[in-house]
Design a protein around this motif. Sequence first.
Motif, PDB file in Angstrom:
ATOM      1  N   VAL A 113       1.683 -18.695 -17.870  1.00  0.00           N
ATOM      2  CA  VAL A 113       0.822 -17.960 -17.240  1.00  0.00           C
ATOM      3  C   VAL A 113      -0.623 -18.227 -17.593  1.00  0.00           C
ATOM      4  O   VAL A 113      -1.480 -18.374 -16.943  1.00  0.00           O
ATOM      5  CB  VAL A 113       1.202 -16.365 -17.273  1.00  0.00           C
ATOM      6  N   GLN A 114      -0.679 -18.379 -18.765  1.00  0.00           N
ATOM      7  CA  GLN A 114      -2.155 -18.610 -19.347  1.00  0.00           C
ATOM      8  C   GLN A 114      -2.657 -20.079 -18.920  1.00  0.00           C
ATOM      9  O   GLN A 114      -3.915 -20.716 -18.335  1.00  0.00           O
ATOM     10  CB  GLN A 114      -2.247 -18.727 -20.890  1.00  0.00           C
ATOM     11  N   THR A 115      -1.637 -21.008 -18.805  1.00  0.00           N
ATOM     12  CA  THR A 115      -1.896 -22.293 -18.332  1.00  0.00           C
ATOM     13  C   THR A 115      -2.412 -22.268 -16.864  1.00  0.00           C
ATOM     14  O   THR A 115      -3.361 -22.962 -16.447  1.00  0.00           O
ATOM     15  CB  THR A 115      -0.520 -23.398 -18.328  1.00  0.00           C
ATOM     16  N   ALA A 116      -1.575 -21.418 -16.024  1.00  0.00           N
ATOM     17  CA  ALA A 116      -2.090 -21.353 -14.697  1.00  0.00           C
ATOM     18  C   ALA A 116      -3.253 -20.791 -14.626  1.00  0.00           C
ATOM     19  O   ALA A 116      -4.054 -21.337 -13.802  1.00  0.00           O
ATOM     20  CB  ALA A 116      -1.090 -20.434 -14.057  1.00  0.00           C
ATOM     21  N   ALA A 117      -3.651 -19.625 -15.391  1.00  0.00           N
ATOM     22  CA  ALA A 117      -4.985 -18.875 -15.247  1.00  0.00           C
ATOM     23  C   ALA A 117      -6.235 -20.048 -15.559  1.00  0.00           C
ATOM     24  O   ALA A 117      -7.249 -19.903 -15.141  1.00  0.00           O
ATOM     25  CB  ALA A 117      -5.054 -17.952 -16.408  1.00  0.00           C
ATOM     26  N   ILE A 118      -5.864 -20.854 -16.775  1.00  0.00           N
ATOM     27  CA  ILE A 118      -7.204 -21.557 -17.226  1.00  0.00           C
ATOM     28  C   ILE A 118      -6.847 -23.136 -16.539  1.00  0.00           C
ATOM     29  O   ILE A 118      -8.018 -24.060 -16.636  1.00  0.00           O
ATOM     30  CB  ILE A 118      -7.185 -21.832 -18.662  1.00  0.00           C
ATOM     31  N   THR A 130     -15.759  -8.296 -24.910  1.00  0.00           N
ATOM     32  CA  THR A 130     -17.076  -7.566 -24.971  1.00  0.00           C
ATOM     33  C   THR A 130     -18.278  -8.625 -24.996  1.00  0.00           C
ATOM     34  O   THR A 130     -19.153  -8.376 -24.477  1.00  0.00           O
ATOM     35  CB  THR A 130     -17.318  -7.046 -26.265  1.00  0.00           C
ATOM     36  N   GLU A 131     -17.961  -9.835 -25.254  1.00  0.00           N
ATOM     37  CA  GLU A 131     -18.954 -10.967 -25.458  1.00  0.00           C
ATOM     38  C   GLU A 131     -18.925 -11.485 -23.998  1.00  0.00           C
ATOM     39  O   GLU A 131     -19.671 -12.679 -23.911  1.00  0.00           O
ATOM     40  CB  GLU A 131     -18.709 -11.852 -26.458  1.00  0.00           C
ATOM     41  N   GLY A 132     -18.090 -11.321 -23.082  1.00  0.00           N
ATOM     42  CA  GLY A 132     -18.233 -11.822 -21.643  1.00  0.00           C
ATOM     43  C   GLY A 132     -17.499 -12.956 -21.449  1.00  0.00           C
ATOM     44  O   GLY A 132     -17.573 -13.700 -20.596  1.00  0.00           O
ATOM     45  N   GLU A 133     -16.312 -13.279 -22.293  1.00  0.00           N
ATOM     46  CA  GLU A 133     -15.357 -14.420 -21.932  1.00  0.00           C
ATOM     47  C   GLU A 133     -14.526 -14.066 -20.890  1.00  0.00           C
ATOM     48  O   GLU A 133     -14.228 -12.747 -20.419  1.00  0.00           O
ATOM     49  CB  GLU A 133     -14.468 -14.782 -23.133  1.00  0.00           C
ATOM     50  N   ALA A 134     -14.321 -14.999 -19.791  1.00  0.00           N
ATOM     51  CA  ALA A 134     -13.335 -14.909 -18.555  1.00  0.00           C
ATOM     52  C   ALA A 134     -12.115 -14.214 -19.086  1.00  0.00           C
ATOM     53  O   ALA A 134     -11.421 -14.775 -19.702  1.00  0.00           O
ATOM     54  CB  ALA A 134     -13.252 -16.142 -17.931  1.00  0.00           C
ATOM     55  N   PHE A 135     -11.803 -13.114 -18.279  1.00  0.00           N
ATOM     56  CA  PHE A 135     -10.689 -12.350 -18.450  1.00  0.00           C
ATOM     57  C   PHE A 135     -10.175 -11.580 -16.902  1.00  0.00           C
ATOM     58  O   PHE A 135     -10.117 -10.498 -17.055  1.00  0.00           O
ATOM     59  CB  PHE A 135     -10.839 -11.234 -19.587  1.00  0.00           C
ATOM     60  N   GLY A 136      -9.846 -12.744 -16.135  1.00  0.00           N
ATOM     61  CA  GLY A 136      -9.372 -12.403 -15.055  1.00  0.00           C
ATOM     62  C   GLY A 136      -7.951 -11.754 -14.875  1.00  0.00           C
ATOM     63  O   GLY A 136      -7.421 -11.886 -15.871  1.00  0.00           O
ATOM     64  N   PRO A 137      -7.476 -11.320 -13.784  1.00  0.00           N
ATOM     65  CA  PRO A 137      -6.297 -10.766 -13.576  1.00  0.00           C
ATOM     66  C   PRO A 137      -5.262 -11.739 -14.334  1.00  0.00           C
ATOM     67  O   PRO A 137      -4.082 -11.100 -14.748  1.00  0.00           O
ATOM     68  CB  PRO A 137      -6.088 -10.503 -12.165  1.00  0.00           C
ATOM     69  N   LEU A 138      -4.968 -12.964 -13.794  1.00  0.00           N
ATOM     70  CA  LEU A 138      -4.045 -13.816 -14.218  1.00  0.00           C
ATOM     71  C   LEU A 138      -3.966 -13.872 -15.715  1.00  0.00           C
ATOM     72  O   LEU A 138      -2.712 -14.019 -16.305  1.00  0.00           O
ATOM     73  CB  LEU A 138      -4.160 -15.019 -13.342  1.00  0.00           C
TER      74      LEU A 138
END
Length: 312
Positions: free
Chosen positions: A149-154, A265-273
């Motif tokens: 899933v991480q592979t699909a997300a990024i 907290t530092e704003g890294e992308a953390f979307g639903p997937l």
Amino acid sequence: MSSPTAPGAEARVALIAGIGCYLIWGFVPLVFQAIGRQGVSPWEILAHRTVWGTPTALIFVLLAGQWRQVLAVFRTPRTLAWLMLSATLIASNWSVFIWAVTTGRVLDSSLGYYITPLLNMAAGAFLFHERIDRIGGVAIGLAAIGVAVQTAAIGHLPLISLALGVSFGAYGVVRKQVRADAQTGLFIECLLLATPGLAFVAWLASRGQGHFGVSVATTAWLLASGPITAVPLVLFSWCARRLPLSVMGFLQFIGPTIGIVIGVTEGEAFGPLRALSFVFIWGGAAVFAWGAWRRSRTILRAARDTVEAAAE
């Protein structure tokens, strides 16, 4: 009178040591980010980490009275060769980690350390023919889904996470082959790495590109990289021999959890997937910890039954 309470007191101290080492590992990204903001490159940070980790590790060797063991390792080519390999692996792990956290990829590093114990379990099965029970299979399966899933997300394989997990897992496998205590092994690893590290620091200084001594703040941070490296490793080796496997199984997820908080907290992308991928990873970690807890209870029960049978 003190014997009944002594084991309990030691267990409490070991628990505090375990929590302490994982808290240090959890907040280490902030330290390397602070050094990076001083203009220090990841390679220079790595060099100073090895250079200043050596005297710190030496202090622990002397406190443990293991200097003779250090000399014995240098007289044993096979053991020294294993430590050269482990030093190479841990240097690879450190370099990827430092680069990741100083370039805004703390979440990737956290994922790597979540999957490390599960990779260790898989390595144990393939390399040492250790049996993976149903619980272990479920844990590895959930982690594999999380990576997918991480592979699909990024949009590509989480190479940083896999590099960290594989390098640290391989480091653990190699260290199992080393006939030396943790303090001795760490000191020799740092000593082996400090030679090229010191040469690199000297080369930077000769070109006027080094940061050691440029300012009090930068110098203090670089000096601190040594104790920050050695202290948690020594705490870990001490508490791991005194705490049940189930407790260590839960504690080892403190560090990457703190890393997730830092990354978000530092704003890294953390979307639903991407969040879903961590749900699977957390699920695998929870199943792993639960399995470790069950195994430790079984071992403890068997030991208790043996003692009772002997007493009869």
